[in-house]
Design an enzyme around this catalytic site. Structure first.
Site, PDB file in Angstrom:
ATOM      1  N   ARG A 136     -49.330  33.600  21.971  1.00 57.97           N
ATOM      2  CA  ARG A 136     -49.301  34.866  21.370  1.00 57.97           C
ATOM      3  C   ARG A 136     -49.890  36.012  21.604  1.00 57.97           C
ATOM      4  O   ARG A 136     -50.671  36.551  22.417  1.00 57.97           O
ATOM      5  CB  ARG A 136     -50.615  33.983  20.272  1.00 57.97           C
ATOM      6  CG  ARG A 136     -50.414  32.432  19.858  1.00 57.97           C
ATOM      7  CD  ARG A 136     -51.799  32.275  19.189  1.00 57.97           C
ATOM      8  NE  ARG A 136     -52.201  30.871  19.269  1.00 57.97           N
ATOM      9  CZ  ARG A 136     -52.817  30.069  19.334  1.00 57.97           C
ATOM     10  NH1 ARG A 136     -53.750  30.668  19.687  1.00 57.97           N
ATOM     11  NH2 ARG A 136     -52.919  28.781  19.178  1.00 57.97           N
ATOM     12  N   ASN A 159     -32.082  24.961  20.072  1.00 55.91           N
ATOM     13  CA  ASN A 159     -31.127  23.667  21.328  1.00 55.91           C
ATOM     14  C   ASN A 159     -29.684  24.483  21.207  1.00 55.91           C
ATOM     15  O   ASN A 159     -28.936  24.146  22.049  1.00 55.91           O
ATOM     16  CB  ASN A 159     -30.626  22.176  20.502  1.00 55.91           C
ATOM     17  CG  ASN A 159     -30.394  22.643  18.712  1.00 55.91           C
ATOM     18  OD1 ASN A 159     -30.508  23.141  18.195  1.00 55.91           O
ATOM     19  ND2 ASN A 159     -29.323  21.217  18.549  1.00 55.91           N
ATOM     20  N   GLY A 197       2.190   2.860  -2.570  1.00 50.70           N
ATOM     21  CA  GLY A 197       1.824   4.041  -4.008  1.00 50.70           C
ATOM     22  C   GLY A 197       1.385   5.069  -3.676  1.00 50.70           C
ATOM     23  O   GLY A 197       0.230   4.376  -3.056  1.00 50.70           O
ATOM     24  N   ALA A 218       0.928  -1.282  -0.227  1.00 50.14           N
ATOM     25  CA  ALA A 218       0.716  -0.187   0.187  1.00 50.14           C
ATOM     26  C   ALA A 218       1.150   1.599   0.232  1.00 50.14           C
ATOM     27  O   ALA A 218       0.745   1.690   0.785  1.00 50.14           O
ATOM     28  CB  ALA A 218      -1.155  -0.157   1.162  1.00 50.14           C
ATOM     29  N   ARG A 229      -3.068   7.928 -10.765  1.00 51.89           N
ATOM     30  CA  ARG A 229      -4.300   7.766 -11.365  1.00 51.89           C
ATOM     31  C   ARG A 229      -5.280   8.257 -10.944  1.00 51.89           C
ATOM     32  O   ARG A 229      -6.460   8.422 -11.372  1.00 51.89           O
ATOM     33  CB  ARG A 229      -4.275   6.895 -12.429  1.00 51.89           C
ATOM     34  CG  ARG A 229      -3.086   6.169 -13.448  1.00 51.89           C
ATOM     35  CD  ARG A 229      -3.298   5.034 -13.773  1.00 51.89           C
ATOM     36  NE  ARG A 229      -2.115   4.061 -13.182  1.00 51.89           N
ATOM     37  CZ  ARG A 229      -2.670   2.455 -13.202  1.00 51.89           C
ATOM     38  NH1 ARG A 229      -3.007   2.191 -13.703  1.00 51.89           N
ATOM     39  NH2 ARG A 229      -1.722   1.747 -12.293  1.00 51.89           N
ATOM     40  N   LYS A 237     -31.690  14.897  15.644  1.00 50.88           N
ATOM     41  CA  LYS A 237     -30.074  15.231  15.661  1.00 50.88           C
ATOM     42  C   LYS A 237     -29.924  14.748  17.454  1.00 50.88           C
ATOM     43  O   LYS A 237     -30.840  15.249  18.298  1.00 50.88           O
ATOM     44  CB  LYS A 237     -29.493  16.387  15.394  1.00 50.88           C
ATOM     45  CG  LYS A 237     -28.044  15.799  16.163  1.00 50.88           C
ATOM     46  CD  LYS A 237     -27.673  17.436  16.113  1.00 50.88           C
ATOM     47  CE  LYS A 237     -27.331  17.454  17.870  1.00 50.88           C
ATOM     48  NZ  LYS A 237     -26.547  18.805  17.839  1.00 50.88           N
TER      49      LYS A 237
HETATM   50  C1  UD1 Z   1       1.685  -5.350 -10.464  1.00 50.80           C
HETATM   51  C2  UD1 Z   1       2.301  -5.812 -11.373  1.00 50.80           C
HETATM   52  C3  UD1 Z   1       0.902  -6.639 -12.693  1.00 50.80           C
HETATM   53  C4  UD1 Z   1      -0.326  -7.305 -12.551  1.00 50.80           C
HETATM   54  C5  UD1 Z   1      -1.473  -5.783 -11.780  1.00 50.80           C
HETATM   55  C6  UD1 Z   1      -1.983  -6.689 -10.981  1.00 50.80           C
HETATM   56  C7  UD1 Z   1       4.131  -6.070 -10.948  1.00 50.80           C
HETATM   57  C8  UD1 Z   1       5.339  -5.157 -11.481  1.00 50.80           C
HETATM   58  N1  UD1 Z   1       3.565  -6.042 -11.883  1.00 50.80           N
HETATM   59  O1  UD1 Z   1       1.732  -3.847 -11.789  1.00 50.80           O
HETATM   60  O2  UD1 Z   1       2.049  -7.851 -13.315  1.00 50.80           O
HETATM   61  O3  UD1 Z   1      -0.878  -7.656 -13.828  1.00 50.80           O
HETATM   62  O4  UD1 Z   1       0.391  -5.365 -10.851  1.00 50.80           O
HETATM   63  O5  UD1 Z   1      -2.697  -5.739 -10.606  1.00 50.80           O
HETATM   64  O6  UD1 Z   1       3.765  -6.057 -10.133  1.00 50.80           O
HETATM   65  N2  UD1 Z   1       2.708  -0.755  -4.171  1.00 50.80           N
HETATM   66  C9  UD1 Z   1       4.572  -0.253  -3.221  1.00 50.80           C
HETATM   67  N3  UD1 Z   1       5.303  -0.554  -3.452  1.00 50.80           N
HETATM   68  C10 UD1 Z   1       6.027   0.100  -4.667  1.00 50.80           C
HETATM   69  C11 UD1 Z   1       4.869  -0.017  -6.265  1.00 50.80           C
HETATM   70  C12 UD1 Z   1       3.600  -0.577  -5.487  1.00 50.80           C
HETATM   71  O7  UD1 Z   1       3.723  -0.434  -2.116  1.00 50.80           O
HETATM   72  O8  UD1 Z   1       7.037   0.661  -5.493  1.00 50.80           O
HETATM   73  C13 UD1 Z   1       1.582  -1.163  -4.204  1.00 50.80           C
HETATM   74  C14 UD1 Z   1       0.886  -0.153  -4.218  1.00 50.80           C
HETATM   75  O9  UD1 Z   1       0.450   0.730  -3.739  1.00 50.80           O
HETATM   76  C15 UD1 Z   1      -0.209  -1.123  -4.618  1.00 50.80           C
HETATM   77  C16 UD1 Z   1       0.347  -2.542  -5.598  1.00 50.80           C
HETATM   78  O10 UD1 Z   1       1.974  -3.033  -5.132  1.00 50.80           O
HETATM   79  O11 UD1 Z   1      -1.499  -1.046  -4.004  1.00 50.80           O
HETATM   80  C17 UD1 Z   1       0.038  -2.598  -7.005  1.00 50.80           C
HETATM   81  O12 UD1 Z   1       0.962  -1.684  -7.919  1.00 50.80           O
HETATM   82  P1  UD1 Z   1       0.750  -0.980  -9.137  1.00 50.80           P
HETATM   83  O13 UD1 Z   1       1.486   0.442  -9.243  1.00 50.80           O
HETATM   84  O14 UD1 Z   1      -1.122  -0.863  -8.719  1.00 50.80           O
HETATM   85  O15 UD1 Z   1       1.447  -2.186  -9.885  1.00 50.80           O
HETATM   86  P2  UD1 Z   1       0.727  -2.806 -11.594  1.00 50.80           P
HETATM   87  O16 UD1 Z   1       1.568  -1.532 -12.111  1.00 50.80           O
HETATM   88  O17 UD1 Z   1      -1.043  -2.581 -12.016  1.00 50.80           O
END
Ligand code: UD1
Ligand code: CA
Length: 436
Positions: free
Chosen positions: A414, A360, A13, A11, A17, A326
């Protein structure tokens, strides 16, 4: 299971997007953050759960600590080791198997995840899709994974493959720890891919087992469009569960129910109803477009278009249209129309006339209004709190009540009515009236 399986939830990332200031995994579905659901399911399978964080790590961790104890948080060395492989580095799972989940898959269920736990050194989730655009591609031969390639690294032939990597893996922990250090960032994104571990296993002649999973449950949320679509699926699950238990819903696709809501008995929810927070509905009828938040309703009916705000408790009560309550405790009450009833307790047999307002708030503090049994509150009454109205009181329409009456009283303040005879005709003229 709990004593053999460790779980790592990715988690870290940012979720570019999502186009949001809020980290991706904190976006909500049915009232709770996406990461909440991943941890909730993980807890059904493991007592050793590590959540990997980086972007706004403090905020994510504090938010999850509201719900869970016994979760470890690991900060990824994202600058030096970006990518899904980098995310797993530095963690030492306790158990012999390690399941790696994504924090942005709010629809996954523990009952399906167990299929990934096997004796193989590596089991991975795959999807068989019409169009695998957006996913890494997987080549499967004779029931084993032969090759895996990220979309961004695919050639033309590989792009046409319709078996996709769903992104969830179960590793033999020893294999994981022995090979993590060998990962490189030799790819188009200059990231450390967890998927390279699949390649390493194949090179070592270890069987990589593909497990086909459902597209719906393993949907990753990457944009606000994905978020809305996932919530629709999640809502359908919640509503179908209640309907199967006997709740009647009119046009269920228009109804919104958060995960924490409970509904019991023969309750009816009409179209456009929203039930939020820790709401509990027991044998009650919620009419169209009413909203109930953090409140309990028993043997009552509300709406259409009623709003029951937090910490209210209605028993054997009828609430009509445009009534806002409330922190109201109403037992055996009728409040049919257009009222604000805040910070109040109202007892059985009392009738609240249209346009009644509990005043109130004095601009600094909130005060209570207590109304006893069999009180008749006339229309357009202001109840200036704090106020204690005992049983058997009648309040005349249009009264501003500022002092506590005695049982048996009629209360009225009144302005005496007066009439000026013939004024109308003097003002408009007797013959011109119809021309207006
Ligand atoms: C990844 C897979 C891809 C697969 C897809 C499915 C890799 C290289 N690719 O791609 O093959 O089809 O998932 O959904 O694994 N995260 C981190 N640290 C990072 C990068 C990501 O914790 O440095 C976490 C993100 O928060 C997320 C998860 O890893 O929860 C997946 O990362 P994301 O960037 O969405 O991977 P995809 O490009 O979708
Ligand atoms: Ca008045």
């Amino acid at each position: 299971m709990k004593t053999e399986l460790s779980i790592i939830i990715l988690a870290a990332g940012q979720g570019t997007r999502m186009k949001s200031a809020i980290p991706k995994v904190l976006h909500k579905i049915s009232g709770f953050e996406m990461l909440y659901y991943s941890i909730l399911e993980a807890q059904k399978l493991s007592d050793d759960i590590t959540v990997v964080l980086y972007h706004q790590a403090d905020l994510v961790q504090k938010t999850m600590e509201k719900y869970f104890t016994n979760i470890s948080y690991h900060i990824q060395d994202h600058q030096n080791f970006p990518g899904t492989g980098g995310a797993v580095m530095g963690i030492v799972p306790k158990h012999s198997k390690t399941l790696v989940l994504n924090g942005d898959m709010p629809l996954i269920e523990a009952s399906e995840l167990v299929n990934l736990v096997s004796d193989a050194k590596l089991t991975m989730s795959v999807l068989n899709l019409k169009n695998a655009n957006g996913y890494g591609r997987v080549v499967v031969e004779n029931g084993a994974v032969k090759k895996i390639v990220e979309q961004k690294d695919c050639n033309e032939n590989e792009l046409a493959i319709n078996i996709a990597n769903a992104g969830i893996y179960c590793f033999d922990t020893e294999f994981l720890l022995a090979n993590l250090g060998e990962l490189t960032n030799n790819n188009n994104q200059k990231e450390y891919y967890i998927t390279d571990l699949v390649e390493m296993a194949i090179k070592q002649n270890l069987q990589v087992v593909p497990v086909e999973v459902s597209e719906e449950n393993f949907k990753g949320v990457n944009s606000k469009i994905d978020l809305a679509n996932a919530e629709v699926i999640h809502q359908n699950r919640i509503k179908e569960r209640f309907m199967a238990n006997g709740v009647i819903m009119r046009l269920p696709e228009t109804i919104y129910i958060e995960s924490s809501v409970k509904i019991e008995g023969e309750s009816v929810l009409e179209n456009g109803v929203a039930l939020l927070g820790n709401t509990k509905i027991i044998n009650s009828h919620i009419k169209a477009n009413s909203v109930v938040e953090n409140s309990v309703l028993e043997n009552s009916d509300i709406g259409p278009m009623a709003r029951i705000r937090p910490d209210s408790h209605l028993v054997d009560t009828h609430v009509g249209n445009f009534v806002e309550i409330k922190k109201g405790k109403l037992t055996g009450v009728k409040a049919g129309h257009l009222s604000y009833l805040g910070d109040c307790t109202i007892d059985a047999g009392s009738n609240i006339g249209a346009g009644t307002i509990t005043c109130n708030y004095d601009g600094k503090k909130k005060y209570q209004t207590i109304i006893g049994k069999n009180v008749f509150v006339g229309s357009d009454t202001q109840l200036v709190a704090p106020l204690n109205i005992p049983d058997d009181v009648m309040i005349a329409a249009g009264t501003t009540v500022t002092k506590d009456p005695q049982s048996g009283d009629l209360v009225l303040n009144r302005t005496p009515q007066k009439s000026i005879a013939k004024f109308f005709y003097k003002f408009f003229g007797k013959n011109n009236v119809t021309k207006r």
